[in-house]
Design a protein around this motif. Structure first.
Motif, PDB file in Angstrom:
ATOM      1  N   HIS A  61       0.842  -1.199   0.000  1.00 19.39           N
ATOM      2  CA  HIS A  61       0.000   0.000   0.000  1.00 19.39           C
ATOM      3  C   HIS A  61       0.878   1.250   0.000  1.00 19.39           C
ATOM      4  O   HIS A  61       1.908   1.274   0.675  1.00 19.39           O
ATOM      5  N   PRO A  62       0.475   2.294  -0.714  1.00 21.05           N
ATOM      6  CA  PRO A  62       1.254   3.537  -0.709  1.00 21.05           C
ATOM      7  C   PRO A  62       0.961   4.378   0.530  1.00 21.05           C
ATOM      8  O   PRO A  62      -0.149   4.351   1.072  1.00 21.05           O
ATOM      9  N   ASN A  63       1.955   5.134   0.971  1.00 20.47           N
ATOM     10  CA  ASN A  63       1.723   6.116   2.023  1.00 20.47           C
ATOM     11  C   ASN A  63       1.171   7.400   1.401  1.00 20.47           C
ATOM     12  O   ASN A  63       0.792   7.432   0.221  1.00 20.47           O
ATOM     13  N   ASP A  64       1.111   8.469   2.174  1.00 23.49           N
ATOM     14  CA  ASP A  64       0.572   9.737   1.649  1.00 23.49           C
ATOM     15  C   ASP A  64       1.327  10.197   0.407  1.00 23.49           C
ATOM     16  O   ASP A  64       0.721  10.639  -0.575  1.00 23.49           O
ATOM     17  N   PHE A  65       2.649  10.118   0.436  1.00 22.52           N
ATOM     18  CA  PHE A  65       3.440  10.527  -0.721  1.00 22.52           C
ATOM     19  C   PHE A  65       3.102   9.657  -1.927  1.00 22.52           C
ATOM     20  O   PHE A  65       2.961  10.144  -3.053  1.00 22.52           O
ATOM     21  N   GLY A  66       2.949   8.351  -1.706  1.00 25.16           N
ATOM     22  CA  GLY A  66       2.585   7.456  -2.791  1.00 25.16           C
ATOM     23  C   GLY A  66       1.220   7.773  -3.374  1.00 25.16           C
ATOM     24  O   GLY A  66       1.023   7.723  -4.597  1.00 25.16           O
ATOM     25  N   HIS A  67       0.252   8.106  -2.524  1.00 25.90           N
ATOM     26  CA  HIS A  67      -1.066   8.510  -3.026  1.00 25.90           C
ATOM     27  C   HIS A  67      -0.962   9.794  -3.842  1.00 25.90           C
ATOM     28  O   HIS A  67      -1.652   9.956  -4.855  1.00 25.90           O
ATOM     29  N   ARG A  68      -0.077  10.709  -3.427  1.00 27.22           N
ATOM     30  CA  ARG A  68       0.101  11.927  -4.220  1.00 27.22           C
ATOM     31  C   ARG A  68       0.731  11.613  -5.573  1.00 27.22           C
ATOM     32  O   ARG A  68       0.402  12.252  -6.580  1.00 27.22           O
ATOM     33  N   LEU A  69       1.641  10.642  -5.619  1.00 20.98           N
ATOM     34  CA  LEU A  69       2.219  10.250  -6.902  1.00 20.98           C
ATOM     35  C   LEU A  69       1.132   9.713  -7.837  1.00 20.98           C
ATOM     36  O   LEU A  69       1.110  10.030  -9.035  1.00 20.98           O
ATOM     37  N   TYR A  70       0.240   8.891  -7.309  1.00 19.49           N
ATOM     38  CA  TYR A  70      -0.889   8.413  -8.112  1.00 19.49           C
ATOM     39  C   TYR A  70      -1.677   9.596  -8.670  1.00 19.49           C
ATOM     40  O   TYR A  70      -1.992   9.647  -9.866  1.00 19.49           O
ATOM     41  N   ALA A  71      -2.009  10.532  -7.797  1.00 21.38           N
ATOM     42  CA  ALA A  71      -2.817  11.680  -8.231  1.00 21.38           C
ATOM     43  C   ALA A  71      -2.059  12.518  -9.257  1.00 21.38           C
ATOM     44  O   ALA A  71      -2.652  12.989 -10.243  1.00 21.38           O
ATOM     45  N   GLN A  72      -0.767  12.715  -9.065  1.00 20.55           N
ATOM     46  CA  GLN A  72       0.015  13.522 -10.003  1.00 20.55           C
ATOM     47  C   GLN A  72       0.035  12.897 -11.393  1.00 20.55           C
ATOM     48  O   GLN A  72      -0.081  13.595 -12.404  1.00 20.55           O
ATOM     49  N   VAL A  73       0.186  11.583 -11.469  1.00 18.31           N
ATOM     50  CA  VAL A  73       0.211  10.917 -12.772  1.00 18.31           C
ATOM     51  C   VAL A  73      -1.149  11.029 -13.447  1.00 18.31           C
ATOM     52  O   VAL A  73      -1.244  11.381 -14.638  1.00 18.31           O
TER      53      VAL A  73
END
Length: 367
Positions: A331-343
């Motif tokens: 599972h992604p952390n907050d930064f990982g969720h932001r990477l998803y959103a950025q892409v």
């Protein structure tokens, strides 16, 4: 622009990295705990706890090897860290532990909740331009004409999502109930679209923990009933334990066909999954790039690919999997969720320095 929206600007377009996550790891009791930034920093503006409670001081809590982009904890540092041994704990009957691929006697730390969040830090820093050499998504432009037409006109947009626990929001601090209470990536995508286009976006999130693409057909009717302009489809993490790429692609193709029988103008963003911990015994790692290729083969008019697999791979050429993880495994952390959103937002927004809603009706977007 609020800080929350600024966090959604793709990092590869900026010379300021915002809130990049780190987990300091000590390889042994005789070595200082270290962590590596994605880019060598010109200047670290802030290093703080991921929950936003603490701010740390360079020289007192950590030192920086600037050319390498590597941070070291000082002997009296207040910054949390973990030992390498703690990440591979002995078996104790706790269902939160999983074993290493090919070695059932060696276990991996897997913890849902705040364990990793409370031990991770975030760094905001300036860096030289042109350092990113990895995957960059391209604005979808004419590939998503109906959804982008609604957004440019400021018309209401319905967004549906089919996926697994990642898309349900697992390990985002807002879902865990911990500061800074960041929403998971689906809500971040909505916030970004509404900020840029001033179009009201209604989200129907049908993602469910444990789901794989062979269960996606069960949500097709509910998605079609919502008559969405846009659907995000994000499977792969659970599939990778047992499903080949041909079957995976066929499942996604069938899902889209089922939706379009009653919602023919619906357009799709297909998300290839982030990568799990490479030592995890459950997943077959070779399937992730194969799934990405299967999704790419489905793209064309009305269908585009958000290639999280390639982005995750490229980020991990410098960073540790523990910098990005929310649970230690998948599972992604907050930064990982932001990477998803950025892409995903990069496919839907052509430039963050212009407001597409301010264009005259029918004005073309930059591609």
């Amino acid at each position: 622009m609020t800080d929350e929206i600024a966090d959604l600007i793709p990092f590869w377009t900026s010379q300021v990295m915002r809130k990049e996550s780190l987990l300091f790891v000590a390889e042994s009791e005789h070595e200082p705990a270290t962590a590596t930034l994605l880019f060598p920093p010109d200047r670290i503006a802030m290093l703080g706890s991921a929950d936003g409670v603490a701010v740390y001081t360079e020289g007192e809590d950590y030192t920086v090897d600037q050319p390498a982009g590597r941070l070291y904890l000082t002997p009296r540092s207040r910054i949390p860290f973990v030992t390498r041994a703690a990440l591979y704990p002995p078996a104790d009957g706790n269902g939160g532990f999983m074993h290493v691929r090919g070695d059932p006697a060696t276990f991996m730390l897997c913890v849902e909740g705040n364990f990793f969040h409370h031990r991770q830090t975030v760094a905001t820093y300036a860096h030289a331009p042109g350092l990113w050499r990895g995957y960059e998504p391209v604005f979808a432009g004419a590939a998503l004409p109906h959804a982008l037409d609604h957004l440019r006109r400021g018309a209401p947009v319905t967004l549906c999502l089919a996926g697994d626990s990642i898309s349900e929001g697992y390990s985002a601090s807002g879902v865990m109930g911990a500061p800074p209470w960041q929403p998971p990536y689906p809500q971040l995508v909505v916030a970004g679209l509404e900020q840029v286009y001033r179009s009201p976006v209604t989200l129907h999130n049908f993602a469910q923990a444990g789901s794989a693409s062979d269960a996606a057909r069960y949500t097709a009717d509910r998605i079609a009933d919502a008559q969405p302009q846009l659907v995000i489809v994000a499977f792969g993490m659970n599939d990778a334990g047992y499903m080949d790429a041909d079957e995976f692609g066929a499942n996604i193709r069938a899902l889209m066909a089922s939706i379009r029988r009653t919602a023919p103008d619906t357009e799709c963003v297909l998300v290839s999954s982030m990568l799990p911990h490479p030592d995890w015994h459950y997943t077959v790692m070779e399937r992730f790039p194969a799934y990405r290729e299967a999704l790419a083969s489905l793209c064309g008019a009305g269908v585009v690919l958000a290639d999280m697999t390639s982005l995750w791979r490229d980020v991990l050429t410098r960073k540790s999997v523990y910098d990005l993880t929310g649970n230690g495994i998948n599972h992604p952390n907050d930064f990982g969720h932001r990477l998803y959103a950025q892409v995903i937002l990069s496919l839907l927004v052509d430039a963050w320095d212009r407001d597409p809603a301010s264009r005259p009706s029918g004005a073309p977007a930059r591609t």
